[in-house]
Design a protein around this motif. Structure first.
Motif, PDB file in Angstrom:
ATOM      1  N   CYS A 192     -14.181  33.625  44.408  1.00  0.00           N
ATOM      2  CA  CYS A 192     -13.616  33.248  45.708  1.00  0.00           C
ATOM      3  C   CYS A 192     -12.445  32.295  45.533  1.00  0.00           C
ATOM      4  O   CYS A 192     -11.407  32.420  46.202  1.00  0.00           O
ATOM      5  CB  CYS A 192     -14.695  32.612  46.576  1.00  0.00           C
ATOM      6  N   VAL A 193     -12.601  31.337  44.610  1.00  0.00           N
ATOM      7  CA  VAL A 193     -11.512  30.399  44.337  1.00  0.00           C
ATOM      8  C   VAL A 193     -10.302  31.141  43.772  1.00  0.00           C
ATOM      9  O   VAL A 193      -9.151  30.866  44.138  1.00  0.00           O
ATOM     10  CB  VAL A 193     -11.989  29.297  43.372  1.00  0.00           C
ATOM     11  N   ALA A 194     -10.553  32.113  42.880  1.00  0.00           N
ATOM     12  CA  ALA A 194      -9.455  32.877  42.286  1.00  0.00           C
ATOM     13  C   ALA A 194      -8.746  33.732  43.326  1.00  0.00           C
ATOM     14  O   ALA A 194      -7.514  33.850  43.309  1.00  0.00           O
ATOM     15  CB  ALA A 194      -9.998  33.748  41.157  1.00  0.00           C
ATOM     16  N   ILE A 195      -9.502  34.338  44.241  1.00  0.00           N
ATOM     17  CA  ILE A 195      -8.877  35.159  45.291  1.00  0.00           C
ATOM     18  C   ILE A 195      -8.022  34.283  46.204  1.00  0.00           C
ATOM     19  O   ILE A 195      -6.888  34.647  46.564  1.00  0.00           O
ATOM     20  CB  ILE A 195      -9.956  35.900  46.092  1.00  0.00           C
ATOM     21  N   ASP A 196      -8.540  33.128  46.574  1.00  0.00           N
ATOM     22  CA  ASP A 196      -7.768  32.214  47.426  1.00  0.00           C
ATOM     23  C   ASP A 196      -6.484  31.775  46.740  1.00  0.00           C
ATOM     24  O   ASP A 196      -5.427  31.655  47.377  1.00  0.00           O
ATOM     25  CB  ASP A 196      -8.614  31.002  47.797  1.00  0.00           C
ATOM     26  N   GLU A 197      -6.554  31.530  45.436  1.00  0.00           N
ATOM     27  CA  GLU A 197      -5.366  31.133  44.701  1.00  0.00           C
ATOM     28  C   GLU A 197      -4.351  32.272  44.647  1.00  0.00           C
ATOM     29  O   GLU A 197      -3.138  32.053  44.788  1.00  0.00           O
ATOM     30  CB  GLU A 197      -5.749  30.710  43.284  1.00  0.00           C
ATOM     31  N   ALA A 198      -4.819  33.509  44.447  1.00  0.00           N
ATOM     32  CA  ALA A 198      -3.912  34.657  44.440  1.00  0.00           C
ATOM     33  C   ALA A 198      -3.235  34.834  45.795  1.00  0.00           C
ATOM     34  O   ALA A 198      -2.040  35.172  45.866  1.00  0.00           O
ATOM     35  CB  ALA A 198      -4.681  35.918  44.055  1.00  0.00           C
ATOM     36  N   ILE A 199      -3.966  34.598  46.869  1.00  0.00           N
ATOM     37  CA  ILE A 199      -3.382  34.705  48.202  1.00  0.00           C
ATOM     38  C   ILE A 199      -2.320  33.630  48.412  1.00  0.00           C
ATOM     39  O   ILE A 199      -1.249  33.891  48.987  1.00  0.00           O
ATOM     40  CB  ILE A 199      -4.490  34.605  49.270  1.00  0.00           C
TER      41      ILE A 199
END
Length: 396
Positions: free
Chosen positions: A15-22
């Motif tokens: 979830c943290v990685a997806i938020d960072e990609a966004i």
């Protein structure tokens, strides 16, 4: 291009990685927009080249897949092109000048940076963002399509979790038998629509029914201390409540549009400018709650899918003109019955629906084709489907 959506099952680190990609995708879009503002004669391909410059300049930007960076640049160019089109068309009012994004909720990959599992029940993102493998939950069967037809993959963050969308390039046309029927639709607030046969569809008013609960949840958010975990939880509950209303409205419009298009060979409706109509603060909430734009969007989509004619007609004088003799009978919004000197007396919306149908038949006769590409907004629908939510999925 149909969109097939699955619910993703990420762990906390994912979830943290997806938020960072966004956030990286939002950063690249805003930087491309700034380049267009600061320099002259910047085109679409200049923005794509600028993505490589940003990747060399910022380490966090280089972790995102190169084609995902280009997709973010294309989002910036889409806003710029929309502004150019509005200027060329000389539309009245303020032009939609591109704005910087502050709360982006998605990141988009093209044909690289991701890999589907053999059973098509999971997807692995192979760039350096650290997202990794995501399990997919849904009923769509991606085994039906070869990988070459999947043109884009999008990660979307919503109030109830994360979703993975697959954009599949496939012909959606379906052969159907002609019904020999035509119908005109007059949308309204008292009833969702009234057709030229006098049939009315009830207005569900999803937001009005949920408004009391939404206000209560909003008060709870306001009472929490800013920056606290309790405020974050309260905002999530409020977001899920709004998301439920949105999905109810979209599914209702989709269901009605499919029934109307499959039951008729021609569907005529008003070419309403909803954006201008909601400027009336007395009716704005009710107009938005009705979901007229969603209904029109799905009418045009199913018209294209089933080979039916959908015609948007000008709304001027459709309510004031008598459907029997053609005389203009002035009446206010509170007058719900049309009464003419020729003896015609019928419901106001029914009278308008008959006029809409006549204009639609006249327009279709001049066009001389079974599918009015110039009249419907199929290109607009395709862009809307690219932003589709779970309720906007289209079965194969």
């Amino acid at each position: 291009m149909p969109v097939y959506e699955f619910k993703a099952k990420p762990n906390r680190s994912q979830c943290v990685a997806i938020d960072e990609a966004i956030r990286v995708a939002q950063f690249i879009r805003n930087k491309c927009l700034r380049l267009w503002m600061d320099e002259e004669k910047v085109g679409k391909y200049d923005l794509n080249k600028y993505c490589a410059v940003l990747a060399k300049e910022f380490d966090f930007a280089s972790k995102l897949n190169s084609q995902a960076r280009q997709a973010s640049a294309e989002r910036a160019w889409s806003a710029i092109a929309h502004f150019y089109d509005a200027c060329k068309q000389k539309l009245p009012g303020k032009k939609p000048y591109p704005k910087f994004k502050k709360n982006t909720r998605s990141v988009e990959y093209k044909t690289s940076g991701w890999k589907l599992d053999e059973d098509r029940k999971g997807v692995t993102f192979t760039d350096k963002t650290g997202i990794g493998h995501l399990r997919l939950k849904g009923t769509w069967d991606l085994n039906y399509y070869p990988l070459e037809q999947i043109k884009r993959v999008r990660l979307v963050r919503r109030a109830d979790g994360y979703y993975v969308q697959f954009f599949v390039q496939v012909d959606i046309a379906v052969e159907t038998e002609p019904t020999g029927k035509a119908v005109g639709l007059d949308v309204g607030l008292e009833s969702f629509y009234t057709d030229s046969n006098g049939q009315k569809e009830e207005n569900p008013r999803f937001y009005r029914k949920a408004e009391r609960r939404l206000k209560r949840l909003q008060r709870r958010v306001s009472k929490k201390q800013k920056g606290s975990k309790n405020r974050i939880k309260a905002r999530q509950r409020l977001g899920r409540a709004h998301l439920k209303v949105q999905r109810q409205r979209e599914e209702h419009a989709k269901r009605l549009a499919r029934c109307v298009t499959t039951s008729n060979d021609l569907v005529a409706y008003e070419d309403l400018r909803v954006r201008n109509m909601v400027k009336n603060h007395c009716l704005a909430k009710s107009i938005n709650d009705a979901g007229w734009y969603q209904f029109r969007k799905w009418l045009e989509y199913f018209g294209r899918k089933f080979g039916k004619v959908t015609v948007a007609v000008p709304p001027q004088y459709t309510s004031q003109k008598c459907s029997s003799c053609g005389a203009i009978v002035q009446k206010s919004l509170s007058t719900r019955t049309h009464v003419c000197e020729c003896g015609a007396e019928l419901d106001r919306d029914h009278n308008a629906a008959i006029n809409i149908l006549r204009i639609g038949l006249r327009t279709a006769g001049h066009a001389g084709t079974g599918l009015l590409d110039s009249q419907n907004a199929w290109g607009e629908v395709a862009n809307t489907l690219a932003e589709a939510t779970q309720s906007e999925q289209v079965a194969s």
